[in-house]
Design a protein around this motif. Structure first.
Motif, PDB file in Angstrom:
ATOM      1  N   ALA A 175       0.861  -1.214  -0.055  1.00 30.04           N
ATOM      2  CA  ALA A 175       0.079  -0.026  -0.085  1.00 30.04           C
ATOM      3  C   ALA A 175       0.910   1.164  -0.046  1.00 30.04           C
ATOM      4  O   ALA A 175       0.436   2.081  -0.592  1.00 30.04           O
ATOM      5  CB  ALA A 175      -0.961  -0.101   1.142  1.00 30.04           C
ATOM      6  N   GLN A 176       1.632   1.354   0.818  1.00 30.31           N
ATOM      7  CA  GLN A 176       2.791   2.355   0.713  1.00 30.31           C
ATOM      8  C   GLN A 176       3.701   2.539  -0.673  1.00 30.31           C
ATOM      9  O   GLN A 176       3.706   3.626  -1.068  1.00 30.31           O
ATOM     10  CB  GLN A 176       3.950   2.304   1.634  1.00 30.31           C
ATOM     11  N   GLN A 177       3.957   1.413  -1.001  1.00 32.81           N
ATOM     12  CA  GLN A 177       4.591   1.554  -2.337  1.00 32.81           C
ATOM     13  C   GLN A 177       3.745   2.150  -3.543  1.00 32.81           C
ATOM     14  O   GLN A 177       4.218   2.995  -4.321  1.00 32.81           O
ATOM     15  CB  GLN A 177       5.100   0.316  -2.829  1.00 32.81           C
ATOM     16  N   GLN A 178       2.312   1.831  -3.386  1.00 37.77           N
ATOM     17  CA  GLN A 178       1.594   2.308  -4.335  1.00 37.77           C
ATOM     18  C   GLN A 178       1.223   3.840  -4.242  1.00 37.77           C
ATOM     19  O   GLN A 178       1.263   4.456  -5.433  1.00 37.77           O
ATOM     20  CB  GLN A 178       0.213   1.469  -4.312  1.00 37.77           C
ATOM     21  N   VAL A 204       6.447   1.117 -19.090  1.00 37.29           N
ATOM     22  CA  VAL A 204       7.356   0.166 -19.270  1.00 37.29           C
ATOM     23  C   VAL A 204       8.306  -0.025 -18.244  1.00 37.29           C
ATOM     24  O   VAL A 204       8.600  -1.287 -17.897  1.00 37.29           O
ATOM     25  CB  VAL A 204       8.124   0.386 -20.582  1.00 37.29           C
ATOM     26  N   LYS A 205       8.884   1.204 -17.738  1.00 36.69           N
ATOM     27  CA  LYS A 205       9.690   1.126 -16.662  1.00 36.69           C
ATOM     28  C   LYS A 205       9.052   0.580 -15.361  1.00 36.69           C
ATOM     29  O   LYS A 205       9.828  -0.286 -14.914  1.00 36.69           O
ATOM     30  CB  LYS A 205      10.408   2.344 -16.318  1.00 36.69           C
ATOM     31  N   ALA A 206       7.859   0.968 -15.068  1.00 32.22           N
ATOM     32  CA  ALA A 206       7.189   0.550 -13.891  1.00 32.22           C
ATOM     33  C   ALA A 206       6.852  -0.941 -14.165  1.00 32.22           C
ATOM     34  O   ALA A 206       6.981  -1.571 -12.916  1.00 32.22           O
ATOM     35  CB  ALA A 206       6.110   1.329 -13.565  1.00 32.22           C
ATOM     36  N   ALA A 207       6.399  -1.465 -15.202  1.00 29.33           N
ATOM     37  CA  ALA A 207       6.146  -2.651 -15.110  1.00 29.33           C
ATOM     38  C   ALA A 207       7.623  -3.682 -15.067  1.00 29.33           C
ATOM     39  O   ALA A 207       7.256  -4.726 -14.473  1.00 29.33           O
ATOM     40  CB  ALA A 207       5.696  -3.090 -16.792  1.00 29.33           C
ATOM     41  N   GLU A 208       8.479  -3.276 -15.554  1.00 31.78           N
ATOM     42  CA  GLU A 208       9.963  -4.176 -15.409  1.00 31.78           C
ATOM     43  C   GLU A 208      10.313  -3.912 -13.889  1.00 31.78           C
ATOM     44  O   GLU A 208      10.437  -5.131 -13.181  1.00 31.78           O
ATOM     45  CB  GLU A 208      10.928  -3.217 -16.296  1.00 31.78           C
ATOM     46  N   LEU A 209       9.872  -2.740 -13.300  1.00 30.52           N
ATOM     47  CA  LEU A 209      10.167  -2.776 -11.765  1.00 30.52           C
ATOM     48  C   LEU A 209       9.252  -3.845 -11.078  1.00 30.52           C
ATOM     49  O   LEU A 209       9.469  -4.354  -9.981  1.00 30.52           O
ATOM     50  CB  LEU A 209       9.913  -1.360 -11.141  1.00 30.52           C
ATOM     51  N   THR A 210       8.030  -3.800 -11.153  1.00 31.02           N
ATOM     52  CA  THR A 210       6.713  -4.747 -10.580  1.00 31.02           C
ATOM     53  C   THR A 210       7.203  -6.105 -10.825  1.00 31.02           C
ATOM     54  O   THR A 210       7.265  -6.836  -9.825  1.00 31.02           O
ATOM     55  CB  THR A 210       5.585  -4.116 -11.189  1.00 31.02           C
ATOM     56  N   GLU A 211       7.648  -6.546 -11.912  1.00 30.57           N
ATOM     57  CA  GLU A 211       8.114  -7.672 -12.341  1.00 30.57           C
ATOM     58  C   GLU A 211       9.263  -8.409 -11.611  1.00 30.57           C
ATOM     59  O   GLU A 211       9.287  -9.338 -10.897  1.00 30.57           O
ATOM     60  CB  GLU A 211       8.325  -7.968 -13.968  1.00 30.57           C
ATOM     61  N   ARG A 212      10.159  -7.540 -11.549  1.00 33.94           N
ATOM     62  CA  ARG A 212      11.396  -8.020 -10.709  1.00 33.94           C
ATOM     63  C   ARG A 212      10.989  -7.940  -9.297  1.00 33.94           C
ATOM     64  O   ARG A 212      11.389  -8.843  -8.366  1.00 33.94           O
ATOM     65  CB  ARG A 212      12.441  -6.984 -10.793  1.00 33.94           C
ATOM     66  N   GLN A 213      10.064  -7.017  -8.638  1.00 30.80           N
ATOM     67  CA  GLN A 213       9.675  -7.312  -7.010  1.00 30.80           C
ATOM     68  C   GLN A 213       8.630  -8.514  -6.946  1.00 30.80           C
ATOM     69  O   GLN A 213       9.196  -9.056  -6.224  1.00 30.80           O
ATOM     70  CB  GLN A 213       8.951  -5.920  -6.726  1.00 30.80           C
TER      71      GLN A 213
END
Length: 750
Positions: free
Chosen positions: A660-663, A724-733
């Motif tokens: 929730a904090q990350q969002q 695109v950058k956010a999707a890559e970051l979410t996938e790694r997380q």
């Protein structure tokens, strides 16, 4: 079959002294017959008086029965037919009465408990037999040796002895009730009280019960049925129409005497010769007497007419009257009873007579001289022994309901179609029939305008107003009887408080409150006096010393049986409080508490719980007081699993907070980045076209639409890059979280 020897002895009057000569015996026989005739005439006249005094109450009962069965009287029907109105009877009395019968029977006659109890008095008086436990050390030959002190025996605990004797007495009375079908008779008594207002239970009535048992001979292998006869106290229901107490009394405890009527045919009357103590000459006179054997009016023909059964002539039946009350010493002696010659003693006995012929008499078997009748009234009447039933209490609302419904039917018939007025001067029917029907041909006379030939008048429909009266009468019936529709399983859907379990339970408990007075009347009128008489009987005639003691009768109708759901809730609360407090836990009898919870749930305790002997046996087999080791291991495993689940729940909660904090951070970052990108786009455009910001603003003012399109394109390109950058970051997380969870679960690969 009748025993000839017994009949001959009865004919000769065994009480006659054998040393008297024939003339003296004849004179004594005539004197006894004269005294019997005087006793029969006195009781016959007394019974007539009670029958006449009860006439008004029986008339009220007939009206209650008509209302219960939904019938009008013949006079009412004749008036309705004369007026041509509706004759409908909307019977709301029967449903409400049946609901009262069912609810009261369920409370007072549970399947897993009794409606009475027996307990010792606060300071019980122990008999000598019960307390004889000491050893007499003063008997010859039992002197203690020199130098030894005689051991004093342990004093018996009077309270423990009294408690055990009370339990044994209660079991004995429960056995008497079970043998005589107490529950079945009591249900009939409750039905009488709800319909007529009064129910009567008789007991102890001594009956000759036959027991049959098959015995197998071990040597021959043959089975033989053995028949044993025994005299046992029993209970029986008395029809209120056959019950004629002392009509001058306001309570049963004030009644000096009671008459009970039994209708017998000729065969049943002859069979009375087999009863012990019956005076056969008197019985023969009663059989030979064709007139005078009816004292009261038989209401069965009127009751049959109410229920729609053809009238049956019942004048051929004999009336056997059973009298319980005071008797003189001479009257009892004339009937062959042995009495003490004490002028200060008032004797109470039972007399059987047909007409004015006394056929048997006996002393009251109870030394307390209590009459063997218990009376239960749905609602008490302070002026008489007989009370009021549900039909009587709702008589006026029932009349209003019937009147409102009949008016609705009459109004519906009148308003269903118009009233037609025909002007005969204008038209005449071609077929000569003045009935209005479709496609009918009329001839115009010309004496009046054609538009005045017919007039249609519509009767006003008042269904709504009369339906409101009908509804108010139903509510008035609930108010006057104190029996809400909730007892009938109606009126709970959508009502206030009925949407939750607690609210529904409160409504049910409140509906039970209105029945507490009826249950209290049953306890005071039936349970306590009936059980008390059985207790007195066993104290006098039973040889078992272990059941005797100084006891009180406890009626449990109002204390336990009426509030099972409320008691269940309190017991569950008590168990929780005791479990959370070590001091309360030590003071709590957990086995007894668990059994009480099972009783409130109407679960058979014996089939669910172990007995004391079974518990001791299991503990001895386990070798310890606690649970077996297998059960302890399972309990520990369950506790560990519960702890693991709690840790996982905490971990999931923390991860949810981090997400929730990350969002929230991502949203704020995106907003700031968008604002910054817009500013950068403006500067890049200014450099590209070699303009100052002022010139750019001016140009933008001139061509704002074109600039807006360019900015939107630029912002869209930048937004796509950020997504695109956010999707890559979410996938790694997500990859890191999945690896961590798999490693925590024991997997070494993803």
């Amino acid at each position: 079959m009748r025993n000839p020897a017994t009949a001959e002895m009865a004919d000769e009057q065994d009480t006659t002294p054998v040393e008297l000569d024939a003339d003296e015996r004849e004179a004594l026989r005539q004197q006894q017959e004269e005294e019997l005739n005087m006793l029969g005439t006195k009781l016959h006249r007394l019974a007539h008086e009670q029958v006449a005094a009860k006439e008004q109450i029986e008339t009220r009962w007939l009206e209650d029965l008509r209302q219960y069965n939904g019938k009008y009287t013949e006079d009412q029907l004749a008036r309705m037919r004369q007026k041509g109105g509706s004759q409908v009877f909307v019977n709301i009395t029967r449903n409400k009465t049946r609901a009262a019968i069912a609810r009261l029977s369920d409370m007072l006659l549970p399947n897993d408990d009794t409606n009475f109890g027996i307990k010792p008095t606060p300071v019980p008086a122990m008999s000598k037999q019960q307390g004889m436990m000491q050893v007499d050390m003063q008997q010859p030959g039992l002197m203690p040796e020199q130098g030894m002190q005689p051991t004093q025996p342990e004093e018996p605990d009077p309270q423990a002895i009294a408690d055990d004797a009370a339990r044994q007495m209660q079991k004995q009375i429960e056995d008497d009730f079970a043998e005589s079908r107490y529950n079945a008779h009591t249900r009939d008594v409750i039905e009488d009280a709800c319909i007529l207002g009064t129910g009567i239970l008789k007991g102890p009535a001594i009956v000759n019960r036959t027991r049959r048992a098959w015995m197998t001979d071990s040597s021959t292998g043959q089975s033989v049925m053995e028949v044993q006869e025994e005299f046992r106290p029993a209970v029986e229901r008395v029809d209120p129409w056959d019950f004629f107490p002392d009509m001058s009394a306001a309570k049963m405890s004030e009644a000096e005497f009671v008459f009970e009527r039994k209708l017998l045919n000729r065969k049943q009357l002859r069979d009375l010769a087999n009863l012990p103590g019956v005076m056969l000459p008197q019985l023969r006179r009663a059989l030979e007497d064709k007139d005078g054997h009816h004292i009261s009016h038989d209401r069965r023909d009127e009751m049959r007419a109410i229920t729609g059964v053809d009238t049956v002539v019942s004048d051929a039946r004999y009336e056997l009257w059973e009298y319980w009350g005071p008797l003189d010493k001479e009257e009892l002696e004339a009937c062959g009873c042995d009495v003490d010659d004490d002028p200060l003693v008032e004797y109470t006995g039972c007399v059987l007579m047909v007409g004015n012929h006394v056929i048997k008499a006996a002393l009251n078997p109870l030394e307390t001289d209590d009459l063997p009748y218990s009376v239960f009234n749905w609602e008490e009447d302070s002026s008489t022994i007989f009370g009021f039933g549900v039909p009587y209490l709702m008589r006026q609302p029932q009349k209003v309901v019937n009147a409102a419904w009949r008016m609705m039917m009459d109004n519906a018939g009148l308003s269903a179609g118009p009233q037609i007025v025909v002007n005969k001067r204008a038209v005449t029917p071609k077929d000569g029939d003045w009935t209005i029907r479709s496609n009918k041909v009329w001839e115009y006379t010309g004496d009046a305008p054609i538009d005045q030939a017919f007039l249609s008048v519509q009767i006003q429909n008042n269904q709504g107003d009369m339906a409101a009266i009908f509804k108010m009468a139903q509510e008035l019936a609930d108010t006057e009887t104190n029996l809400p529709v909730l007892l009938q399983g109606e009126g709970v859907n959508g009502g206030p408080g009925a949407q939750t379990k607690g609210g529904m339970q409160m409504l049910m408990n409140n509906s039970n409150i209105v029945l507490r007075s009826a249950v209290k009347n049953f306890d005071d009128g039936i349970s306590v006096p009936t059980v008390r008489r059985f207790y007195d009987y066993h104290m006098m005639y039973t040889d078992r010393a272990e059941i005797k003691g100084d006891f009180d009768v406890l009626a449990k109708g109002t204390s336990v049986l009426i509030a099972r759901e409320e008691q269940q809730e309190k017991l569950m609360l008590l168990s929780q409080v005791a479990a959370n407090n070590p001091i309360f836990a030590e003071l709590t009898n957990w086995q007894g508490l668990y059994k009480e919870i099972l009783r409130t749930l109407q679960v058979p305790v014996d089939t669910v719980t172990y007995t004391d002997d079974e518990l001791k046996k299991r503990k001895a087999e386990d070798g310890e007081e606690g649970p077996p080791p297998e059960l302890q291991i399972k309990i520990q495993e369950l506790q560990l699993k519960q702890q693991e689940l709690e840790l996982k729940a905490q971990q999931w909660q923390q991860e949810a907070q981090v997400k929730a904090q990350q969002q929230q951070f991502d949203q704020e970052y995106k907003a700031a980045q968008l604002q910054s990108d817009q500013e950068i786009a403006r500067q890049e455009m200014a450099i590209k076209y070699d303009m100052t910001m002022a010139q750019l603003e001016a140009k933008l003012g001139l061509d704002s639409q074109k600039l807006e399109i360019e900015m939107q394109k630029t912002a869209a390109q930048l937004q796509n890059q950020r997504d695109v950058k956010a999707a890559e970051l979410t996938e790694r997380q997500n990859d890191r979280i999945a690896r961590r969870d798999n490693q925590a679960m024991g997997f070494d690969s993803y």
